[in-house]
Design an enzyme around this catalytic site. Structure first.
Site, short mmCIF file in Angstrom:
data_model
loop_
_atom_site.label_atom_id
_atom_site.label_comp_id
_atom_site.label_asym_id
_atom_site.label_seq_id
_atom_site.Cartn_x
_atom_site.Cartn_y
_atom_site.Cartn_z
N PRO A 2 7.35 4.68 22.03
CA PRO A 2 8.65 4.35 21.89
C PRO A 2 9.11 5.08 20.62
CG PRO A 2 7.14 2.20 22.01
CD PRO A 2 6.22 3.66 21.93
N GLU A 3 10.37 5.52 20.81
CA GLU A 3 10.97 6.24 19.65
C GLU A 3 12.48 5.39 19.52
OE1 GLU A 3 11.43 10.23 20.54
OE2 GLU A 3 9.30 10.38 21.88
N ARG A 115 -3.63 0.46 23.29
CA ARG A 115 -4.36 1.58 22.66
C ARG A 115 -4.41 1.40 21.10
NH1 ARG A 115 -2.89 7.64 24.38
NH2 ARG A 115 -4.71 7.86 22.84
#
Ligand SMILES: [Zn+2]
Length: 280
Positions: A2-3, A115
């Protein structure tokens, strides 16, 4: 990963869904999620039994402003695969969440992180700019603080690759590899160029491209890249991928000129995606 556009989509959806509710309890299922705290209790103490006053975002991180016995802030570091979902508390989870905030009104705010590079970080007070997570951050690229002069000054002192400089959160907050590649394409500049070598007109194009590409990313509710990991708060993918010109399009024809999109490998596993004809 996500940015800014994905985090802004999450911020906006959370604001509509959970402002005014209170956090009744916090369940922390994965130890890495609270690794920035000395104990789970420390984090829980700063979050539980507090009302959500506002939802904000700095760079790639959405956060909640909480009020109770003392004001506090809960920052969601999304890392590579962090996702937030707002659901009714009876809804079956499709995977095991790393953390769950049980909200008033029988709602859950669930944090998934396959992750485990993400984290929940709670701090006293509401002064986000002074928090260790953000104190070194550069301006928000869509704010008035991000001026062409700021960009000129930041680029002129850096010999690093343009892609690296765009992804440096101290220069400008919120850009990662997807949008860095797309911004360079929009500006017609190769992402492997040295940042300090840009001319005035190039810098102007870059400044404009940063704002345009990120605004389009928000308009499309973010981008779900090939790994498909990003989903919004309601489980929907973002649509920006359909507008991408170079990122993860290696070997395909450029949508503008038809040349073959290239990927240059760089140490660390990252790559630069670019069109050899559109980008100079
Ligand atoms: Zn092209």
């Amino acid at each position: 990963m996500p940015e800014l556009p994905e985090a802004e989509t999450i911020r906006c959806q959370l604001a509509a869904a959970i402002i005014g509710t209170s956090v009744e309890s916090v369940r922390l299922h994965h130890p890495r999620t609270w690794r920035f705290h000395s104990s789970r209790q420390e984090l829980r103490r700063l979050v539980e039994r507090r009302t959500i006053l506002a939802v904000g975002r700095r760079g790639k991180a959405p956060y909640l402003l909480l009020d109770g016995s003392e004001p506090s802030t809960l920052v969601f570091r999304l890392g590579m695969t962090g996702l937030l979902r707002v659901v009714d508390d009876c809804e079956q989870a499709e995977a095991r969440p790393a953390a769950v905030l049980a909200l008033s009104g029988r709602k859950d705010l669930r944090f998934f992180d396959t992750r485990t590079f993400g984290a929940l970080i709670a701090r006293r007070g509401h002064d986000v700019e002074c928090m260790p997570e953000f104190v070194h951050y550069g301006p928000e690229p869509l704010s008035d603080a991000f001026t062409p002069e700021h960009l000129r000054e930041a680029l002129s002192r850096r010999r690093a690759k343009l892609q690296d400089v765009l992804m440096n959160q101290r220069v400008v907050a919120g850009i990662g590899k997807i949008y860095a590649d797309e911004i360079c394409f929009r500006a017609g500049l190769r992402p492997g160029r040295r940042a300090c070598g840009l001319t005035g007109p190039m810098r102007k194009r870059l400044w404009r491209a940063i704002r345009e590409v990120l605004a389009e990313g928000i308009e499309c509710r973010g981008s779900s890249a090939r790994d498909g990991s990003y989903r919004d708060v309601y489980g929907m993918p973002g649509r920006f991928r359909d507008r991408m010109h170079v990122y993860q399009r290696t070997g395909q024809a450029c949508r503008i000129c038809g040349a073959t999109v290239r990927r240059t490998r760089i140490p660390g596993g990252r790559g630069l995606h670019w069109c050899p004809s559109c980008q100079k």
